[in-house]
Every structure is written in structure tokens, then in C-alpha cells.
Design an enzyme around this catalytic site. Structure first.
Site, PDB file in Angstrom:
ATOM      1  N   THR A  14       0.948  -1.291   0.109  1.00 40.50           N
ATOM      2  CA  THR A  14       0.132  -0.140  -0.032  1.00 40.50           C
ATOM      3  C   THR A  14       0.753   1.163   0.019  1.00 40.50           C
ATOM      4  O   THR A  14       0.866   2.201  -0.776  1.00 40.50           O
ATOM      5  CB  THR A  14      -0.948  -0.050   1.402  1.00 40.50           C
ATOM      6  OG1 THR A  14      -1.542  -1.265   1.253  1.00 40.50           O
ATOM      7  CG2 THR A  14      -1.851   1.111   1.125  1.00 40.50           C
ATOM      8  N   ARG A  46       7.963  -9.595  -1.702  1.00 38.36           N
ATOM      9  CA  ARG A  46       8.329 -11.090  -1.946  1.00 38.36           C
ATOM     10  C   ARG A  46       8.047 -11.615  -3.213  1.00 38.36           C
ATOM     11  O   ARG A  46       8.783 -12.316  -3.677  1.00 38.36           O
ATOM     12  CB  ARG A  46       7.186 -11.394  -0.884  1.00 38.36           C
ATOM     13  CG  ARG A  46       7.456 -11.801   0.573  1.00 38.36           C
ATOM     14  CD  ARG A  46       6.417 -12.105   0.944  1.00 38.36           C
ATOM     15  NE  ARG A  46       5.397 -11.281   1.305  1.00 38.36           N
ATOM     16  CZ  ARG A  46       4.189 -11.054   1.926  1.00 38.36           C
ATOM     17  NH1 ARG A  46       4.668 -11.717   3.252  1.00 38.36           N
ATOM     18  NH2 ARG A  46       3.138 -10.199   1.805  1.00 38.36           N
ATOM     19  N   VAL A 134       4.279   7.212  13.036  1.00 38.64           N
ATOM     20  CA  VAL A 134       3.117   7.644  14.011  1.00 38.64           C
ATOM     21  C   VAL A 134       2.054   8.495  13.451  1.00 38.64           C
ATOM     22  O   VAL A 134       2.535   9.612  13.007  1.00 38.64           O
ATOM     23  CB  VAL A 134       3.736   8.284  15.198  1.00 38.64           C
ATOM     24  CG1 VAL A 134       2.557   8.513  16.293  1.00 38.64           C
ATOM     25  CG2 VAL A 134       4.734   7.299  15.996  1.00 38.64           C
ATOM     26  N   GLY A 136       0.431   8.301  10.570  1.00 34.06           N
ATOM     27  CA  GLY A 136       0.578   8.278   9.128  1.00 34.06           C
ATOM     28  C   GLY A 136       1.171   9.768   8.451  1.00 34.06           C
ATOM     29  O   GLY A 136       2.201  10.139   8.678  1.00 34.06           O
ATOM     30  N   ILE A 138       0.364  12.893   9.665  1.00 33.22           N
ATOM     31  CA  ILE A 138       0.552  13.943  10.614  1.00 33.22           C
ATOM     32  C   ILE A 138       1.939  14.321  10.853  1.00 33.22           C
ATOM     33  O   ILE A 138       2.689  13.213  11.421  1.00 33.22           O
ATOM     34  CB  ILE A 138      -0.240  13.925  11.882  1.00 33.22           C
ATOM     35  CG1 ILE A 138      -1.735  13.700  11.422  1.00 33.22           C
ATOM     36  CG2 ILE A 138      -0.026  15.027  12.954  1.00 33.22           C
ATOM     37  CD1 ILE A 138      -2.605  13.203  12.660  1.00 33.22           C
ATOM     38  N   GLY A 189     -12.511  -2.221   4.464  1.00 33.60           N
ATOM     39  CA  GLY A 189     -11.005  -2.280   4.568  1.00 33.60           C
ATOM     40  C   GLY A 189     -10.337  -1.414   5.402  1.00 33.60           C
ATOM     41  O   GLY A 189      -9.103  -1.319   5.517  1.00 33.60           O
ATOM     42  N   ASP A 203      -1.405  -1.573  18.484  1.00 32.38           N
ATOM     43  CA  ASP A 203      -1.205  -0.414  17.502  1.00 32.38           C
ATOM     44  C   ASP A 203      -0.935   1.018  18.016  1.00 32.38           C
ATOM     45  O   ASP A 203       0.257   1.569  18.026  1.00 32.38           O
ATOM     46  CB  ASP A 203      -2.186  -0.466  16.391  1.00 32.38           C
ATOM     47  CG  ASP A 203      -1.651   0.515  15.240  1.00 32.38           C
ATOM     48  OD1 ASP A 203      -0.664   0.273  14.568  1.00 32.38           O
ATOM     49  OD2 ASP A 203      -2.366   1.587  15.151  1.00 32.38           O
ATOM     50  N   LYS A 207       2.808   3.252  18.859  1.00 32.88           N
ATOM     51  CA  LYS A 207       2.906   4.549  18.300  1.00 32.88           C
ATOM     52  C   LYS A 207       3.224   5.538  19.576  1.00 32.88           C
ATOM     53  O   LYS A 207       4.048   6.375  19.832  1.00 32.88           O
ATOM     54  CB  LYS A 207       1.616   5.167  17.579  1.00 32.88           C
ATOM     55  CG  LYS A 207       1.768   4.442  16.261  1.00 32.88           C
ATOM     56  CD  LYS A 207       0.030   4.756  15.675  1.00 32.88           C
ATOM     57  CE  LYS A 207      -0.018   3.883  14.469  1.00 32.88           C
ATOM     58  NZ  LYS A 207      -1.516   3.620  14.017  1.00 32.88           N
TER      59      LYS A 207
HETATM   60  N1  LIG Z   1      -0.796   1.278   5.193  1.00 40.23           N
HETATM   61  C1  LIG Z   1      -0.853   2.140   5.783  1.00 40.23           C
HETATM   62  O1  LIG Z   1      -1.746   3.136   5.734  1.00 40.23           O
HETATM   63  C2  LIG Z   1       0.073   2.591   6.946  1.00 40.23           C
HETATM   64  C3  LIG Z   1       0.248   3.589   7.724  1.00 40.23           C
HETATM   65  C4  LIG Z   1       1.289   3.966   8.384  1.00 40.23           C
HETATM   66  C5  LIG Z   1       2.111   3.235   8.510  1.00 40.23           C
HETATM   67  N2  LIG Z   1       2.231   1.906   7.666  1.00 40.23           N
HETATM   68  C6  LIG Z   1       3.437   1.097   7.569  1.00 40.23           C
HETATM   69  O2  LIG Z   1       3.931   1.109   6.517  1.00 40.23           O
HETATM   70  C7  LIG Z   1       4.603  -0.184   6.310  1.00 40.23           C
HETATM   71  C8  LIG Z   1       4.096  -0.875   5.116  1.00 40.23           C
HETATM   72  O3  LIG Z   1       2.747  -1.136   5.339  1.00 40.23           O
HETATM   73  P1  LIG Z   1       1.796  -1.426   4.049  1.00 40.23           P
HETATM   74  O4  LIG Z   1       0.377  -1.065   4.549  1.00 40.23           O
HETATM   75  O5  LIG Z   1       2.366  -0.807   2.809  1.00 40.23           O
HETATM   76  O6  LIG Z   1       1.950  -3.051   3.816  1.00 40.23           O
HETATM   77  P2  LIG Z   1       1.426  -4.007   2.939  1.00 40.23           P
HETATM   78  O7  LIG Z   1       0.645  -3.307   1.968  1.00 40.23           O
HETATM   79  O8  LIG Z   1       1.330  -5.189   3.639  1.00 40.23           O
HETATM   80  O9  LIG Z   1       3.088  -4.239   1.983  1.00 40.23           O
HETATM   81  C9  LIG Z   1       4.080  -4.990   2.525  1.00 40.23           C
HETATM   82  C10 LIG Z   1       5.017  -5.107   1.530  1.00 40.23           C
HETATM   83  O10 LIG Z   1       6.079  -5.761   2.084  1.00 40.23           O
HETATM   84  C11 LIG Z   1       6.558  -6.819   1.295  1.00 40.23           C
HETATM   85  N3  LIG Z   1       6.909  -7.984   2.186  1.00 40.23           N
HETATM   86  C12 LIG Z   1       6.432  -8.386   3.320  1.00 40.23           C
HETATM   87  N4  LIG Z   1       7.131  -9.221   3.979  1.00 40.23           N
HETATM   88  C13 LIG Z   1       8.225  -9.317   3.090  1.00 40.23           C
HETATM   89  C14 LIG Z   1       9.524 -10.160   3.268  1.00 40.23           C
HETATM   90  N5  LIG Z   1       9.564 -11.161   4.114  1.00 40.23           N
HETATM   91  N6  LIG Z   1      10.320 -10.109   2.087  1.00 40.23           N
HETATM   92  C15 LIG Z   1      10.366  -9.166   1.484  1.00 40.23           C
HETATM   93  N7  LIG Z   1       9.182  -8.454   1.416  1.00 40.23           N
HETATM   94  C16 LIG Z   1       8.175  -8.487   2.236  1.00 40.23           C
HETATM   95  C17 LIG Z   1       5.353  -7.282   0.475  1.00 40.23           C
HETATM   96  O11 LIG Z   1       5.647  -8.011  -0.678  1.00 40.23           O
HETATM   97  P3  LIG Z   1       4.561  -8.342  -1.843  1.00 40.23           P
HETATM   98  O12 LIG Z   1       3.639  -7.308  -2.332  1.00 40.23           O
HETATM   99  O13 LIG Z   1       5.377  -9.104  -2.550  1.00 40.23           O
HETATM  100  O14 LIG Z   1       3.811  -9.561  -0.917  1.00 40.23           O
HETATM  101  C18 LIG Z   1       4.577  -5.886   0.257  1.00 40.23           C
HETATM  102  O15 LIG Z   1       5.048  -5.408  -0.745  1.00 40.23           O
HETATM  103  C19 LIG Z   1       4.250  -1.028   7.806  1.00 40.23           C
HETATM  104  O16 LIG Z   1       5.404  -0.832   8.650  1.00 40.23           O
HETATM  105  C20 LIG Z   1       2.920  -0.213   8.269  1.00 40.23           C
HETATM  106  O17 LIG Z   1       3.041  -0.433   9.620  1.00 40.23           O
HETATM  107  C21 LIG Z   1       1.383   1.741   6.908  1.00 40.23           C
END
Ligand SMILES: NC(=O)c1ccc[n+]([C@@H]2O[C@H](COP(=O)([O-])OP(=O)(O)OC[C@H]3O[C@@H](n4cnc5c(N)ncnc54)[C@H](OP(=O)(O)O)[C@@H]3O)[C@@H](O)[C@H]2O)c1
Length: 439
Positions: A14, A46, A134, A136, A138, A189, A203, A207
Site C-alpha cells: 500500500t 516478496r 506515528v 501516518g 501528521i 478495508g 497498535d 505509536k
Molecule cells: N498502510 C498504511 O496506511 C500505513 C500507515 C502508516 C504506517 N504504515 C506502515 O508502513 C509499512 C508498510 O505497510 P503497508 O500497508 O504498505 O503494508 P503492505 O501493503 O502489507 O505491504 C508490505 C510489503 O512488504 C513486502 N514484504 C512483506 N514481507 C516481506 C518479506 N519477508 N520479504 C520481502 N518483502 C516483504 C510485501 O511484498 P509482496 O507485495 O510481494 O507481498 C509488500 O510489498 C508497515 O510498517 C506499516 O505499519 C502503513
């Protein structure tokens, strides 16, 4: 123009995919703003074959984040994988060990290993930026780490989990149960299939632990946080709170007290007229109370690909703009080796107002009995009412108490004494009241 800043991005989900899209679309504007181009030279995730809606065909692919961190010809390693252990942790350590700057959105990693990673970064002269970890979009990390330097912070608190705030807002606005609102959040979602991590407060705790360190200069102490989630909040609580002029929010609060620092995450009643009470849906808010500035409240998107990528981008741009060899801002606000040991203030000593909802047998003497237990524990009551919207039900009634500021220990003792009474039906509900200074 100076040489391009070369970045490698691990994690193309994402946040990662949003970041790639923004960096590609705004390449020229960013180069003009930063005085140098920002080029994505390496990526990893991955599944190489997955369609991510972005063009990464010209970018070098690494089969693991670890290989990228070890071998990539990069100035900055951007970690957008997630998780406190495993791929993210290993890769970040490799990058820092090479003196490569790291930008991450990973609150779990920082809450678990933040101090160690900060020490490593500072020893290697690398930056470790984590604005997105923390709330997002902000910019609270920069505010605490840099802008409020010199202030003594007394309290930092906020709504830092959009899933919980969405559920509580929907319960209030539509009069639906917790379970119905959780299902809707999952359908849209906003909540994971396994929502426990969000709704039980973990969570928010991650933070909060990071904010506590920045606010109070203490080592990260995520395991020392008092934790209560929102699954226990009923529509009756929401209605009773509204009747009394409050809304219920899941707050993370860190506060300096005479005996140490309180860190707590729990459902909290906030006055309906306060700004934080008006923060609805998936929006986040973080407030800081400090001596020089006074009250600061920041409200904005706490999650989502673009909002989070915006903070990650800001962190990357800071590195692009910084002069080589320039003095570094310490990762956690002060040199990591000089962070103080965290001294926990016990929850029993917490002082504040309390809302107590009791279902009791509808008979004479019960009101007086409850008032006596309160008085015996030195608890002064702001109000004690039979809840207006609760009809007498099978010989039972609901009594709502609101206390003036009192100590948690006294409330627990009084509630335990009431639990031993034969007039009590079911479990009492106790919700802490927080009075924000900001707004
Ligand atoms: N989403 C949010 O709104 C949000 C907000 C604030 C902070 N965050 C933080 O941002 C980070 C990413 O979040 P996200 O929502 O983008 O997560 P996500 O959509 O689940 O994406 C995770 C990515 O990491 C890759 N990945 C996972 N395990 C792996 C491994 N063992 N080796 C290599 N690649 C691996 C996945 O690969 P594949 O695509 O190939 O499966 C995917 O591309 C997290 O730390 C989350 O806490 C997210």
C-alpha cells in the site's frame, strides 16, 4: 545540480507502491525543490511477478530486502515492509551498518528495537527517519523531535488508530453495536481480518511508546504501557457518555507525574466541546502540552497509501536537502546513548475523573449503598443518576456515576466493594475521563 540521491525501496504494498508512483510522477518538481534528483535505483518485495499498478521494469530488483540493504548502490534504504522482527529488522540493520540512511514507516520495529537502531545509526553517522510511523501523514515526529526542542512536555496524547476511531464514531452516529461497526470497518478495508491488534490497543501502544521517548527523553518502553481496548464498549456507554456531554475515544496518553511517566491506552471520555472529541472516522489527532509553546493539536489522515507516503517522502527529501557531513538531528530527539531509563508511574496512582456504569437491582437503599462505598474511599461525585434512557428492566436499573478527580486505586477499591454487593447485576463499566487543554 548535485548528484542524484539514490534510494532503494523494500516493500511495495500500500505505502511502497504509492511512494514509487509519487516519486516517478513528481521527479522534476522534487529535483527542483531538493536541489538534486531523487532516483529509485533498487526495489524489493516478496513476489516479483505481482502487478502493483506501477512501472518498476527499469529498476533493479533484489530478491530479498536483506540483499538490497547489503549490496544495493544506494544512499537511502526505505523500509516499507512492516513487522518488528524478520525481513524489516534484518535489512534495516544491514543498511545502518553500512552507514546508509534509513527511512521507515514501521512503528512495530521502532517500538521494539528503536533505541538499538538509533545507537547504531548514530555510531555510523546515518539518519533514521520515521515520520510515517506515528499517525501516518501528521508530522508529529518532526514537531516533537525538532520544533519543540527546549520545551518541557507535560502530556502528549492522541487518537492514533483510525480503525478504532471509525468504529466508535459509527457506533455513536448510527446507534449500532460494536460488532456491527467492526464488520463494516472490515468490509471497507479499514480493519484487518484479524482486528485484535488494532481494537485491543496494541497498535496505538506502539505509536505512543515512540512519542513518549521523543516527548520525555526516556528509552522506548512499549511493554510498560497500560492497555485496554475498545471491544468492551457498548452502545449504552456511548449513549450515557453523550447524555453527560462526552464522547468516547481510544486515546494513547503519556503524562509526566510526580512518581514517573504514565503511559496508557484505553477508551476515554472527552468533553464533547473539545476539538479532539470532534475528530471522527479514520482521522487521527495528536496533542502536545508543553511549557513554552502551550497546547499544540495536529489533526489529519493517519493512514492510507498516499498520506503515509507523503511523510515517507518528506523524510527522503530531508536527506536529499541535507549537506554531506552536516550535523545530524539525533534519531530520537537526543543522542540515543543519553536517553534516560523509563520510570513507570503505577496505574493505581493515576488521578482523573471516572465514569462508572452499574446495573443494579431496582430496590430501595441501593443508591445510598453505592454513595456510601464512594464516600468510604474518599471519592467525590460530580453526579450520580439513574440513566434517563435506560428503562426499568425486569426489576433492574442502570446507575451512572461521574467522579471528580480521584485516584485509580480508590475507584478500583470502591468498585470491588460494590461487586461484592448482592444488588449488582453483571460487570460494572469503568471509563476514564480526560480533559484536554487544547481546544
Ligand atoms: N498502510 C498504511 O496506511 C500505513 C500507515 C502508516 C504506517 N504504515 C506502515 O508502513 C509499512 C508498510 O505497510 P503497508 O500497508 O504498505 O503494508 P503492505 O501493503 O502489507 O505491504 C508490505 C510489503 O512488504 C513486502 N514484504 C512483506 N514481507 C516481506 C518479506 N519477508 N520479504 C520481502 N518483502 C516483504 C510485501 O511484498 P509482496 O507485495 O510481494 O507481498 C509488500 O510489498 C508497515 O510498517 C506499516 O505499519 C502503513
Amino acid at each position: 545540480m548535485a548528484d542524484a540521491l539514490k534510494i532503494g525501496i523494500a516493500g511495495l504494498g500500500t505505502v511502497g507502491a504509492s511512494l514509487v508512483r509519487i516519486l516517478q510522477q513528481r521527479h522534476d518538481e522534487l529535483a527542483a525543490t531538493c536541489g538534486r534528483a531523487i532516483e529509485i535505483v533498487a526495489v524489493s518485495a516478496r513476489d516479483k511477478s505481482r502487478d502493483r499498478g506501477i512501472d518498476i521494469s527499469a529498476i533493479e530488483w533484489f530478491d530479498t530486502p536483506e540483499l538490497l540493504a547489503q549490496n544495493g548502490e544506494i544512499d537511502v534504504f526505505v523500509e516499507l515492509i512492516g513487522g518488528a522482527e524478520g525481513a524489516a529488522d534484518i535489512a534495516v540493520r544491514h543498511a545502518l551498518a553500512r552507514g546508509i540512511h534509513v527511512v521507515t514507516a514501521n512503528k512495530a520495529l521502532l517500538a521494539r528495537h528503536g533505541v538499538e537502531l538509533a545507537i547504531l545509526a548514530e555510531e555510523k553517522g546515518a539518519l533514521l527517519n520515521f515520520e510515517a510511523a506515528v499517525a501516518g501523514g501528521i508530522p508529529i515526529i518532526k514537531a516533537l523531535r525538532e520544533s519543540l526542542t527546549g520545551n518541557t512536555v507535560s502530556r502528549v496524547y492522541g487518537i492514533m488508530n483510525g480503525t478504532c476511531n471509525y468504529i466508535l464514531t459509527k457506533m455513536e452516529k448510527e446507534g449500532l453495536s460494536f460488532d456491527a461497526c467492526l464488520k463494516e470497518a472490515q468490509r471497507l478495508g479499514y480493519a484487518e481480518a484479524d482486528p485484535a491488534f488494532d481494537i485491543e490497543g496494541n497498535d496505538t501502544a506502539h505509536k505512543l511508546a515512540i512519542l513518549t521517548t521523543l516527548a520525555f527523553g526516556t528509552k522506548i518502553a512499549a511493554d510498560e504501557i497500560y492497555l485496554e481496548g475498545i471491544s468492551n464498549i457498548s452502545i449504552d456507554d456511548i449513549h450515557a457518555a453523550a447524555d453527560l456531554g462526552y464522547r468516547i475515544k481510544l486515546l494513547g496518553v503519556a503524562q509526566r507525574t510526580e512518581t514517573g511517566i504514565e503511559q496508557r491506552v484505553h477508551p476515554t471520555m472527552v468533553p464533547v466541546e473539545s476539538v479532539i472529541a470532534q475528530v471522527d472516522g479514520v482521522t487521527n489527532a495528536v496533542a502536545v502540552e508543553s511549557d513554552i509553546l502551550g497546547e499544540l493539536l495536529m489533526v489529519g489522515p493517519g493512514a492510507g497509501g498516499n498520506a503515509t507516503a507523503s511523510s515517507v517522502l518528506g523524510d527522503i527529501a530531508d536527506i536529499a536537502k541535507s549537506q554531506p557531513g552536516a550535523q545530524r538531528v539525533p534519531v530520537l530527539g537526543r543522542p540515543a546513548k543519553s536517553l534516560e531509563t523509563y520510570k513507570r508511574a503505577q496505574m493505581q496512582s493515576h488521578e482523573g475523573g471516572y465514569f462508572i456504569r452499574l446495573t443494579v437491582a431496582d430496590r430501595t437503599g441501593v443508591f445510598a449503598g453505592i454513595a456510601t462505598h464512594m464516600a468510604e474511599n474518599g471519592i467525590s461525585l460530580e453526579s450520580i443518576v439513574q440513566h434517563a434512557k435506560q428503562p426499568v428492566n425486569g426489576g433492574q436499573k442502570t446507575i451512572i456515576l461521574v467522579t471528580h478527580a480521584t485516584m485509580e486505586d480508590h475507584v478500583r477499591t470502591a468498585v470491588d466493594a460494590i461487586k461484592a454487593e448482592d444488588y449488582l447485576v453483571g460487570e460494572p463499566q469503568v471509563i476514564r475521563i480526560e480533559r484536554p487543554k487544547a481546544g
